[in-house]
Write a protein that holds these residues in place. Sequence first.
Motif, PDB file in Angstrom:
ATOM      1  N   VAL A 226       0.697  -1.110  -0.059  1.00  0.00           N
ATOM      2  CA  VAL A 226      -0.012   0.069   0.157  1.00  0.00           C
ATOM      3  C   VAL A 226       0.873   1.195  -0.027  1.00  0.00           C
ATOM      4  CG1 VAL A 226      -1.668   1.535   1.389  1.00  0.00           C
ATOM      5  CG2 VAL A 226      -2.051  -1.167   0.984  1.00  0.00           C
ATOM      6  N   TYR A 227       1.848   1.313   0.927  1.00  0.00           N
ATOM      7  CA  TYR A 227       2.732   2.274   0.962  1.00  0.00           C
ATOM      8  C   TYR A 227       3.519   2.583  -0.203  1.00  0.00           C
ATOM      9  CZ  TYR A 227       2.897   3.515   6.018  1.00  0.00           C
ATOM     10  OH  TYR A 227       2.410   4.023   7.126  1.00  0.00           O
ATOM     11  N   GLU A 228       3.822   1.556  -0.963  1.00  0.00           N
ATOM     12  CA  GLU A 228       4.734   1.505  -2.185  1.00  0.00           C
ATOM     13  C   GLU A 228       3.708   2.163  -3.426  1.00  0.00           C
ATOM     14  OE1 GLU A 228       6.175  -1.846  -5.107  1.00  0.00           O
ATOM     15  OE2 GLU A 228       7.613  -1.791  -3.409  1.00  0.00           O
ATOM     16  N   ALA A 229       2.560   1.991  -3.307  1.00  0.00           N
ATOM     17  CA  ALA A 229       1.455   2.523  -4.326  1.00  0.00           C
ATOM     18  C   ALA A 229       1.109   3.430  -3.989  1.00  0.00           C
ATOM     19  CB  ALA A 229       0.509   1.532  -4.411  1.00  0.00           C
ATOM     20  N   GLY A 230       1.431   4.692  -3.147  1.00  0.00           N
ATOM     21  CA  GLY A 230       1.181   5.918  -2.507  1.00  0.00           C
ATOM     22  C   GLY A 230      -0.175   6.008  -1.726  1.00  0.00           C
ATOM     23  N   GLY A 231      -0.447   4.721  -1.099  1.00  0.00           N
ATOM     24  CA  GLY A 231      -1.642   4.447  -0.059  1.00  0.00           C
ATOM     25  C   GLY A 231      -1.131   4.692   1.160  1.00  0.00           C
ATOM     26  N   ILE A 232      -2.140   4.821   2.196  1.00  0.00           N
ATOM     27  CA  ILE A 232      -2.000   4.802   3.762  1.00  0.00           C
ATOM     28  C   ILE A 232      -2.619   3.780   4.096  1.00  0.00           C
ATOM     29  CG2 ILE A 232      -2.556   6.007   5.943  1.00  0.00           C
ATOM     30  CD1 ILE A 232      -0.463   7.424   4.056  1.00  0.00           C
ATOM     31  N   PRO A 233      -1.700   2.419   4.699  1.00  0.00           N
ATOM     32  CA  PRO A 233      -2.252   1.459   5.113  1.00  0.00           C
ATOM     33  C   PRO A 233      -2.862   1.459   6.527  1.00  0.00           C
ATOM     34  CG  PRO A 233      -0.008   1.044   5.049  1.00  0.00           C
ATOM     35  CD  PRO A 233      -0.207   2.591   4.636  1.00  0.00           C
ATOM     36  N   LEU A 234      -4.189   0.912   6.836  1.00  0.00           N
ATOM     37  CA  LEU A 234      -4.399   1.198   8.297  1.00  0.00           C
ATOM     38  C   LEU A 234      -5.000  -0.086   8.860  1.00  0.00           C
ATOM     39  CD1 LEU A 234      -6.306   4.528   7.453  1.00  0.00           C
ATOM     40  CD2 LEU A 234      -4.070   4.242   9.089  1.00  0.00           C
ATOM     41  N   GLU A 235      -4.336  -0.732   9.731  1.00  0.00           N
ATOM     42  CA  GLU A 235      -4.542  -2.338  10.063  1.00  0.00           C
ATOM     43  C   GLU A 235      -5.947  -2.052  10.908  1.00  0.00           C
ATOM     44  OE1 GLU A 235      -2.745  -6.409  11.903  1.00  0.00           O
ATOM     45  OE2 GLU A 235      -1.395  -4.575  11.607  1.00  0.00           O
ATOM     46  N   LEU A 236      -7.029  -2.651  10.749  1.00  0.00           N
ATOM     47  CA  LEU A 236      -8.083  -2.589  11.442  1.00  0.00           C
ATOM     48  C   LEU A 236      -8.549  -4.288  11.876  1.00  0.00           C
ATOM     49  CD1 LEU A 236     -10.936  -1.187  11.988  1.00  0.00           C
ATOM     50  CD2 LEU A 236     -11.798  -2.226   9.835  1.00  0.00           C
ATOM     51  N   PRO A 237      -8.194  -4.418  13.411  1.00  0.00           N
ATOM     52  CA  PRO A 237      -8.448  -5.776  13.557  1.00  0.00           C
ATOM     53  C   PRO A 237      -9.958  -5.852  13.716  1.00  0.00           C
ATOM     54  CG  PRO A 237      -7.087  -4.564  15.110  1.00  0.00           C
ATOM     55  CD  PRO A 237      -7.651  -3.790  14.020  1.00  0.00           C
ATOM     56  N   VAL A 238     -10.652  -7.192  13.247  1.00  0.00           N
ATOM     57  CA  VAL A 238     -11.966  -7.451  13.060  1.00  0.00           C
ATOM     58  C   VAL A 238     -12.254  -8.915  13.858  1.00  0.00           C
ATOM     59  CG1 VAL A 238     -12.359  -6.182  11.029  1.00  0.00           C
ATOM     60  CG2 VAL A 238     -11.690  -8.446  10.955  1.00  0.00           C
ATOM     61  N   VAL A 239     -13.434  -9.217  14.040  1.00  0.00           N
ATOM     62  CA  VAL A 239     -13.899 -10.317  14.844  1.00  0.00           C
ATOM     63  C   VAL A 239     -13.188 -11.328  14.148  1.00  0.00           C
ATOM     64  CG1 VAL A 239     -15.702 -11.613  15.711  1.00  0.00           C
ATOM     65  CG2 VAL A 239     -16.193  -9.361  15.682  1.00  0.00           C
ATOM     66  N   SER A 240     -12.706 -12.066  14.838  1.00  0.00           N
ATOM     67  CA  SER A 240     -11.883 -13.406  14.563  1.00  0.00           C
ATOM     68  C   SER A 240     -12.828 -14.682  14.915  1.00  0.00           C
ATOM     69  CB  SER A 240     -10.719 -13.463  15.229  1.00  0.00           C
ATOM     70  OG  SER A 240      -9.815 -14.610  14.284  1.00  0.00           O
ATOM     71  N   LEU A 241     -13.080 -15.709  14.010  1.00  0.00           N
ATOM     72  CA  LEU A 241     -13.885 -16.752  14.540  1.00  0.00           C
ATOM     73  C   LEU A 241     -13.076 -17.967  14.226  1.00  0.00           C
ATOM     74  CD1 LEU A 241     -17.033 -15.609  12.481  1.00  0.00           C
ATOM     75  CD2 LEU A 241     -16.511 -15.234  15.093  1.00  0.00           C
ATOM     76  N   GLY A 242     -12.565 -18.837  15.393  1.00  0.00           N
ATOM     77  CA  GLY A 242     -11.902 -19.858  15.402  1.00  0.00           C
ATOM     78  C   GLY A 242     -12.666 -21.067  15.421  1.00  0.00           C
ATOM     79  N   GLU A 243     -12.876 -21.731  14.484  1.00  0.00           N
ATOM     80  CA  GLU A 243     -13.432 -23.039  14.101  1.00  0.00           C
ATOM     81  C   GLU A 243     -13.436 -24.109  15.272  1.00  0.00           C
ATOM     82  OE1 GLU A 243     -16.742 -24.550  12.476  1.00  0.00           O
ATOM     83  OE2 GLU A 243     -15.912 -22.819  11.843  1.00  0.00           O
ATOM     84  N   THR A 244     -12.097 -23.987  15.799  1.00  0.00           N
ATOM     85  CA  THR A 244     -11.852 -25.209  16.592  1.00  0.00           C
ATOM     86  C   THR A 244     -11.759 -25.019  18.062  1.00  0.00           C
ATOM     87  OG1 THR A 244      -9.398 -24.481  16.769  1.00  0.00           O
ATOM     88  CG2 THR A 244      -9.848 -26.352  15.108  1.00  0.00           C
ATOM     89  N   GLN A 245     -12.040 -23.857  18.460  1.00  0.00           N
ATOM     90  CA  GLN A 245     -12.070 -23.217  19.674  1.00  0.00           C
ATOM     91  C   GLN A 245     -13.517 -22.477  20.317  1.00  0.00           C
ATOM     92  OE1 GLN A 245      -9.508 -24.119  21.425  1.00  0.00           O
ATOM     93  NE2 GLN A 245      -8.337 -24.437  19.659  1.00  0.00           N
TER      94      GLN A 245
END
Length: 570
Positions: A65-84
């Motif tokens: 994203v940075y290389e292409a001229g954008g701004i990367p913004l990590e957004l943690p979202v709900v994680s669903l663990g099948e095994t747990q």
Amino acid sequence: MNSALRSAGWYSGADRNAYIHRAWMRGLPGNFPDRPHIAIANTASDLTPCNAHLTDIAQAVKNGVYEAGGIPLELPVVSLGETQMRPTAMLWRNMAAMATEEMLRANPVDAAVLLGGCDKTIPALLMAAASVDLPALVVPGGPMPTGYFQGRPLGCGTDVWRLSEEVRAGRLAPELFRRSESAMIRGAGHCNTMGTASTMALVAEALGTVVPGLAGTPAVDARLRTVAHDCGRLAVELVREGRTPGTILTEGSFHNAIVALAAVGGSTNAVIHLLAIARRLGIALTLDDFDRIGADVPLLVDLLPAGRFLMDDLHRAGGFLAVLREVRDLLDPDALTVTGRPLVTYLDDARIWDREVIRPRNQPLRPQAGIAVLRGSLAPDGAIVKPAAASPHLLKHRGRAVVFASVEDLRARIDDPGLDADEDSVLVLRGCGPKGYPGMPEVANMPLPRRLLERGVGDMVRICDGRMSGTAYGTVVLHVSPEAAAGGPLALVRDGDWIVIDVGARRLDLDVPADELARRVVDAATVAGWAKPQRGWERLYVDHVLQADSGADLDFLVGCSGSGILRESH
């Protein structure tokens, strides 16, 4: 200030609100308001081992994203663990989709890169992307490397079912079963069989939401990081060209997904996920489309649970594009991908390098492999079966019902020596649908009675209103609609009733006179097993969930609300 960007709605202007938005993001490069803002929706979590490596993948996306001229913004979202997760990760698929949609809409982002791996994460992310309709693409986390036990490769999930039944049958010592546990999960990534996680990664590529050739790349492969970097660059391009899910995903896209599902012998769970994604887009996909489009598609991939090999074998044998090249004439030639090019244009250079793993079209593993949709007096709104994972001699069968009112009832009685069941019986489990459990757990592939296992019986017809793991196998009729808890006739079946299944004729019938059935009432044990939540997400879910034939989404989440900027509050 680039006023064409959606994020400019937060950052442009000289008023107090724009001041606040800019001031709090001053950790970004100085010209950040003028650059496309790319959310990296990351489902990584220590409680979702399949996805734990996605933070590493997210960094590769950020660099692109940075290389292409954008701004990367990590957004943690709900994680669903099948095994747990208990009672089943499927209970929260719709919540994860709703939360991701709302976070993308509420924040100053212009596009999203969706990082998923475990079963429900890619479906949830695609449902969200379809409803918010911002430019988006998927980066699948990839399958784990193969583990070995006593010199044999282990298929994650599939060999759990196989080995546990061997223990119950007395053919495998419990201590050996326990020792195999340490070899099952060898490293980062999702199940290495053609389970739901692998299936949904490939199906997402067939839909056009994954860069062609990426799905199925092993989690530990350096090429996954390389392409993830390229996906970061592509996300910036999507903003500049205005390519959104609504402009890419069409009826032809879903047609291609159904063809792919059959050709790889994919999970039955893909049916319910594709129905839900299509309804978010307003595409009139139905259960019958899976039968109409996929029934005559040959099974070309020899992978567990329908075959012998594993996902890293598929990758080295030519990968997903090599499979699609064999069924190119069945694909929609106009369906686009996130790159802006039709999917079929990526097939010219694809080759099969191992014809044991990927079969040529004229030498299929099975000539017809699609999901079969059954209807009849026991499933008025439909049920599905996966013929590729079933025993051929049971695809036309008449047997007496052995009924279990709930999962708990099944577990309490399945190994009772006095259980009145033989190899011709039909095991019926109810109370496992979207409302009944709730969340539609993966319990339809019921264990066989121990007494029959010890006699060498390897399969029986099983019928359930729940789901089964994509790693499972057997003659299992599932997703029966309407479910028992929603008034379906499954609630009225009694021990000893004759049940008739005829997959060739697409029938599933309860051979009980209609007048007798009309006099029956649901027994107290069945009603007692149904979910009765009083509060929270479970209450919302049970009150609003649709049936399996409609994708088991929530009724108020169907459709697209768009990416309109919410009202300011400062």
